[in-house]
Write a protein that holds these residues in place. Structure first.
Motif, PDB file in Angstrom:
ATOM      1  N   THR A  12       0.845  -1.203   0.000  1.00 31.74           N
ATOM      2  CA  THR A  12       0.000   0.000   0.000  1.00 31.74           C
ATOM      3  C   THR A  12       0.881   1.254   0.000  1.00 31.74           C
ATOM      4  OG1 THR A  12      -0.200  -0.195   2.390  1.00 31.74           O
ATOM      5  CG2 THR A  12      -2.028  -1.027   1.086  1.00 31.74           C
ATOM      6  N   GLN A  13       2.042   1.157   0.636  1.00 32.54           N
ATOM      7  CA  GLN A  13       2.948   2.310   0.612  1.00 32.54           C
ATOM      8  C   GLN A  13       3.435   2.597  -0.819  1.00 32.54           C
ATOM      9  OE1 GLN A  13       6.464   2.089   3.163  1.00 32.54           O
ATOM     10  NE2 GLN A  13       7.285   3.842   2.029  1.00 32.54           N
ATOM     11  N   ASP A  16       0.724   4.280  -2.692  1.00 30.58           N
ATOM     12  CA  ASP A  16       0.699   5.713  -2.347  1.00 30.58           C
ATOM     13  C   ASP A  16       1.778   6.473  -3.121  1.00 30.58           C
ATOM     14  OD1 ASP A  16      -1.328   5.213  -0.581  1.00 30.58           O
ATOM     15  OD2 ASP A  16      -0.078   5.291   1.218  1.00 30.58           O
ATOM     16  N   GLU A  17       2.959   5.871  -3.234  1.00 30.86           N
ATOM     17  CA  GLU A  17       4.050   6.541  -3.955  1.00 30.86           C
ATOM     18  C   GLU A  17       3.727   6.674  -5.444  1.00 30.86           C
ATOM     19  OE1 GLU A  17       7.334   4.724  -0.813  1.00 30.86           O
ATOM     20  OE2 GLU A  17       7.341   4.006  -2.885  1.00 30.86           O
ATOM     21  N   TYR A 141      -8.959   7.731  -5.504  1.00 27.59           N
ATOM     22  CA  TYR A 141      -8.217   8.718  -4.709  1.00 27.59           C
ATOM     23  C   TYR A 141      -8.621  10.148  -5.091  1.00 27.59           C
ATOM     24  CZ  TYR A 141      -4.353  11.472  -2.923  1.00 27.59           C
ATOM     25  OH  TYR A 141      -3.613  12.435  -2.284  1.00 27.59           O
ATOM     26  N   GLY A 146      -9.302   9.361  -0.667  1.00 26.14           N
ATOM     27  CA  GLY A 146      -8.634   8.292   0.085  1.00 26.14           C
ATOM     28  C   GLY A 146      -9.365   6.986  -0.125  1.00 26.14           C
ATOM     29  N   TYR A 174      -7.617  -1.806   2.878  1.00 30.70           N
ATOM     30  CA  TYR A 174      -7.919  -0.535   3.547  1.00 30.70           C
ATOM     31  C   TYR A 174      -8.980  -0.736   4.630  1.00 30.70           C
ATOM     32  CZ  TYR A 174      -5.104   1.151  -0.299  1.00 30.70           C
ATOM     33  OH  TYR A 174      -4.062   1.335  -1.175  1.00 30.70           O
TER      34      TYR A 174
END
Ligand code: NCD
Length: 304
Positions: A12-13, A16-17, A141, A146, A174
């Motif tokens: 998930t990180q 996000d990137e 997003y 989010g 999530y």
């Protein structure tokens, strides 16, 4: 060297990137115009595609790179009986990265074991489609700000719809997610997804045939096409193809900020009259797909 076969290959990180990079590309496209200069992407499409292949190609061109490839199995040596492994070993000699779509589930995984460059799964049979999910995630997003606490209706062919399987995997990571799985009995989500993803992770879900009754609850409505090419029997397809058709009147009870999504191509599932509704997001998904593929190509090529 790293391949992306499944959406869960990305943390998930990392997602996000990729989203942060995609948003920066949207704001500052010139900054990225030479990031992949002299690099080559190969698009190996053994199955039809408009958006996925062309968005990969547009993505690579916008990064200053080049593209080679084929758009149908019968344009390649697959038609002469060459194996997927031999094809990708060959293409590894010509390209720095490969995006591959294949009708057989698992083919991109096999390819990734033979290739000496990264493989991106651009859709394998009725299994997975991780880069469509990247497009979907950027859309969610941008629309919702989010990923937590969303009620997501997935409607149509949940059995063969690979975009649905990848999206469920992605969203199951999530908090506060609830899925409403809307399909005819015969096109329900496969047990391997229900058991290994939803039940295993204690995700809240309900299965229903009723689109209208589910409508008021939804934050996202993800419509899908009945996957004709995966049916054994044309009669079954004809009987099921028009199970759900979204029309403006059906949106009357929907939330004001519902996001109506569809991976496209649409056949009959969404009437064109819905396109004018501000809740229609499916052409935004198309554009978002290009930005996320740009971000992914850079990541896998190790471009700063
Ligand atoms: C999807 C696919 O190929 O699975 N299309 C796409 O890549 N946007 C959906 C579909 O074909 O129905």
């Amino acid at each position: 060297m790293r391949s992306i076969i499944d959406i869960l290959d990305l943390s998930t990180q990392e997602i996000d990137e990729l989203i942060a990079t995609a948003c920066d590309i949207i704001d500052n496209p010139d900054k990225y115009a030479e990031k992949c200069k002299r690099k080559k992407l190969a698009t190996l499409f053994f199955e039809p595609s408009t958006r996925t292949r062309l968005s990969f190609e547009a993505a690579m061109y916008e990064l200053g790179g080049n593209v080679i490839g084929f758009s149908a199995a019968n344009n390649s040596s697959a038609a002469k009986g060459e194996s997927v492994s031999d094809t990708v070993k060959t293409v590894s000699c010509y390209a720095d990265i490969i995006a591959m779509r294949h009708p057989k589930e698992g083919a991109p995984m096999v390819a990734s074991m033979a290739a000496s460059v990264p493989i991106i799964n651009a859709g394998d049979g009725g299994h997975n489609h991780p880069t469509q999910t990247l497009a979907d995630l950027l859309t969610i997003y941008r629309e919702k700000g989010g990923f937590d606490n969303l009620t997501i209706g997935l409607c149509g062919d949940l059995k063969f719809g690979r975009t649905v399987h990848s999206l469920i995997n992605a969203m199951s990571r999530y908090k506060g997610i609830k899925f409403i799985l809307i399909s005819p009995e015969e096109l329900k989500l496969p047990d391997y997804v229900t058991n290994n993803v939803l039940r295993k992770n204690n995700i809240s879900y309900t299965e229903t045939t009723d689109l209208l009754g589910s409508m008021p609850e939804l934050d996202i409505l993800y419509m899908t096409r009945v996957q004709r090419e995966r049916f054994f029997n044309e009669q079954d397809y004809i009987r099921l193809k028009d199970s759900y058709i979204l029309t403006p009147d059906k949106l009357e009870t929907a939330k004001e900020d519902l996001a109506v999504m569809h991976p496209l191509p649409r056949v009959n599932e969404i009437s064109v009259a819905v396109d004018n509704d501000k809740r229609a997001c499916y052409f935004k998904q198309v554009l978002n797909g290009k930005y996320m593929r740009m971000a992914l190509i850079m990541k896998l090529l190790g471009v700063e």
